[in-house]
Design a protein around this motif. Structure first.
Motif, PDB file in Angstrom:
ATOM      1  N   PRO A 183       0.881  -1.253   0.059  1.00 42.08           N
ATOM      2  CA  PRO A 183      -0.018  -0.116   0.062  1.00 42.08           C
ATOM      3  C   PRO A 183       0.776   1.069   0.028  1.00 42.08           C
ATOM      4  CG  PRO A 183       0.081  -0.940   2.065  1.00 42.08           C
ATOM      5  CD  PRO A 183       0.599  -1.957   1.292  1.00 42.08           C
ATOM      6  N   GLN A 184       0.379   2.218  -0.874  1.00 43.75           N
ATOM      7  CA  GLN A 184       1.201   3.495  -0.964  1.00 43.75           C
ATOM      8  C   GLN A 184       0.266   4.732  -0.414  1.00 43.75           C
ATOM      9  OE1 GLN A 184       4.654   3.742  -1.773  1.00 43.75           O
ATOM     10  NE2 GLN A 184       4.213   1.655  -1.319  1.00 43.75           N
ATOM     11  N   ASP A 185      -0.763   5.011  -0.953  1.00 42.91           N
ATOM     12  CA  ASP A 185      -1.598   6.035  -0.792  1.00 42.91           C
ATOM     13  C   ASP A 185      -3.199   5.743  -1.297  1.00 42.91           C
ATOM     14  OD1 ASP A 185      -2.207   8.550   0.123  1.00 42.91           O
ATOM     15  OD2 ASP A 185      -0.890   9.528  -1.585  1.00 42.91           O
ATOM     16  N   ILE A 186      -3.946   6.733  -0.708  1.00 49.48           N
ATOM     17  CA  ILE A 186      -5.577   6.359  -0.819  1.00 49.48           C
ATOM     18  C   ILE A 186      -6.048   7.913  -0.476  1.00 49.48           C
ATOM     19  CG2 ILE A 186      -6.052   6.157   1.774  1.00 49.48           C
ATOM     20  CD1 ILE A 186      -7.765   4.000   1.196  1.00 49.48           C
ATOM     21  N   VAL A 187      -7.289   8.099  -1.416  1.00 52.15           N
ATOM     22  CA  VAL A 187      -7.971   8.953  -1.471  1.00 52.15           C
ATOM     23  C   VAL A 187      -9.298   8.915  -1.607  1.00 52.15           C
ATOM     24  CG1 VAL A 187      -6.123  10.824  -2.428  1.00 52.15           C
ATOM     25  CG2 VAL A 187      -7.803   9.592  -3.937  1.00 52.15           C
ATOM     26  N   ALA A 188     -10.474   9.803  -1.105  1.00 47.12           N
ATOM     27  CA  ALA A 188     -11.829   9.418  -1.301  1.00 47.12           C
ATOM     28  C   ALA A 188     -12.219  10.566  -2.244  1.00 47.12           C
ATOM     29  CB  ALA A 188     -12.473   9.624   0.098  1.00 47.12           C
ATOM     30  N   LEU A 189     -13.213   9.946  -3.297  1.00 52.16           N
ATOM     31  CA  LEU A 189     -13.971  10.979  -3.972  1.00 52.16           C
ATOM     32  C   LEU A 189     -15.059  11.349  -3.393  1.00 52.16           C
ATOM     33  CD1 LEU A 189     -11.708   9.443  -5.710  1.00 52.16           C
ATOM     34  CD2 LEU A 189     -13.349   9.180  -7.795  1.00 52.16           C
ATOM     35  N   PRO A 190     -15.711  12.425  -4.075  1.00 50.20           N
ATOM     36  CA  PRO A 190     -16.952  13.154  -3.468  1.00 50.20           C
ATOM     37  C   PRO A 190     -18.171  12.092  -3.485  1.00 50.20           C
ATOM     38  CG  PRO A 190     -15.828  14.713  -5.131  1.00 50.20           C
ATOM     39  CD  PRO A 190     -15.181  13.286  -5.297  1.00 50.20           C
ATOM     40  N   ASP A 191     -18.192  11.024  -4.312  1.00 51.28           N
ATOM     41  CA  ASP A 191     -19.291  10.228  -4.389  1.00 51.28           C
ATOM     42  C   ASP A 191     -18.980   9.102  -3.624  1.00 51.28           C
ATOM     43  OD1 ASP A 191     -17.340   8.845  -6.068  1.00 51.28           O
ATOM     44  OD2 ASP A 191     -18.386   8.974  -7.699  1.00 51.28           O
ATOM     45  N   GLY A 192     -18.077   8.861  -2.789  1.00 51.68           N
ATOM     46  CA  GLY A 192     -17.791   8.040  -1.944  1.00 51.68           C
ATOM     47  C   GLY A 192     -17.065   6.932  -2.557  1.00 51.68           C
ATOM     48  N   ARG A 193     -16.533   6.852  -3.668  1.00 52.15           N
ATOM     49  CA  ARG A 193     -15.477   5.748  -4.316  1.00 52.15           C
ATOM     50  C   ARG A 193     -14.254   6.165  -3.817  1.00 52.15           C
ATOM     51  NH1 ARG A 193     -16.124   6.203 -10.534  1.00 52.15           N
ATOM     52  NH2 ARG A 193     -16.371   8.361 -10.010  1.00 52.15           N
TER      53      ARG A 193
END
Length: 321
Positions: free
Chosen positions: A192-202
């Motif tokens: 694992p390196q990095d993670i982000v959340a999108l405005p629609d929850g994905r």
């Protein structure tokens, strides 16, 4: 902008738009600052690690709050941790107030690794915590893993970690109650390196395997929607990503050695949320290359920064339509 780890490992500085230092301070002399965030009153909060003789590992998490001139106004010990050079410690302001802090730790010298989620109030005091044991071989310091954390639109927290050789995604409420805990074996072995959340929850993830970098999109329940690899040349590694709400693009950064297999160089790219490559850039041979953070800029574009010799890039919106 705020620079963490400047002027030294326990320091912080505020820079103007041209990169000039407006003020600098060393609130954690002898320690290591890892992350920080702006406060609503113009100050800064920072989190790092300091010597803690009461901790089995000799290291402890530390929270500090500075005013707009860099003066330390409050500091709190947040419990034991374990120092590992690649450990990810992230602090995110929560929309309901206060902060969430995510990190990995071990009780002693890499034994019994754990994934830790802390809920802090606005002053940095501990409100709640959740500790999840990690599988053997999941220690951040014993692999290429970094991990990460993101906030979903409703306020839930998603943490990216490892389960042995596989990716693990843990979703919790802002009260630290568990929602789901998924091991993504269908993606294959990856760090694992990095993670982000999108405005629609994905949820978007970047990860490394021995042969390629992977970009993965999950739905809000942690199911894999797609995964893509991007391999323009030899020995490539994507380490960080950010979501740009003005364009709907994912911006990623890392390093490549190029077709000649020579000196590492900066590697930047932008993809849409279907995984289609929209823009790509490689630095010249010999350019500093250890990129490990990306941030979307207001109005579009992004900035990336890293280490080795300090390296950074600013990409304007018209470069990655």
């Amino acid at each position: 902008m705020i620079a963490i780890g400047a002027p030294d490992d326990g320091g912080v500085a505020e820079l103007d738009d041209a990169g000039n230092v407006m003020w600098s301070a060393v609130p954690l002399a002898g320690g290591f600052l890892h992350t920080g965030a702006r406060t609503s009153d113009g100050g800064v909060v920072v989190v790092g690690q300091t010597h803690d003789p009461s901790s089995p590992s000799g290291e402890g998490l530390w929270f500090g709050r500075l005013d707009g001139a860099g003066e330390l106004r409050a500091a709190h010990a947040l419990g034991p941790t374990h120092y590992m050079a690649g450990v990810d410690i992230e602090l995110l302001p929560h929309p309901d107030g206060g902060y969430v802090l995510s990190t990995h730790d071990s009780q002693l010298d890499g034994a019994e690794p754990r994934l830790v989620l802390l809920r802090l109030d606005g002053d940095g005091q501990l409100v709640r915590q959740r500790v999840a044991p990690l599988a053997p071989g999941s220690e951040v310091g014993q692999s290429w893993s970094r991990g990460g954390v993101a906030l979903l639109p409703g306020g839930d927290v998603v943490q990216l970690s490892a389960h042995g050789a596989y990716l693990r995604v843990v979703r919790s409420t802002e009260q630290t109650e568990p929602v789901f805990d998924r091991v993504l074996e269908e993606v294959g072995e990856a760090w694992p390196q990095d993670i982000v959340a999108l405005p629609d929850g994905r949820i978007a993830i970047v990860a490394l395997s021995r042969q390629r970098s992977r970009v993965i999109l999950l739905d809000a329940e942690g199911s894999v929607l797609w995964q893509k690899t991007y391999e323009p040349e030899l020995d490539t590694a994507l380490n960080a990503l950010a979501y740009d709400p003005s364009t709907g693009l994912l911006h990623l950064a890392g390093a490549t050695r190029g077709t000649d297999g020579g000196t590492q160089r900066m590697w930047l790219l932008s993809v849409d949320t279907d995984g289609a490559l929209r823009w790509e850039y490689e630095g010249g041979v010999g350019t500093p290359s250890g990129i490990n953070t990306v941030a979307a800029l207001p109005g579009g574009g992004f900035a990336a920064a890293g280490f080795g010799d300090f390296s950074y890039a600013v990409v304007r919106p018209d470069a990655c339509p």
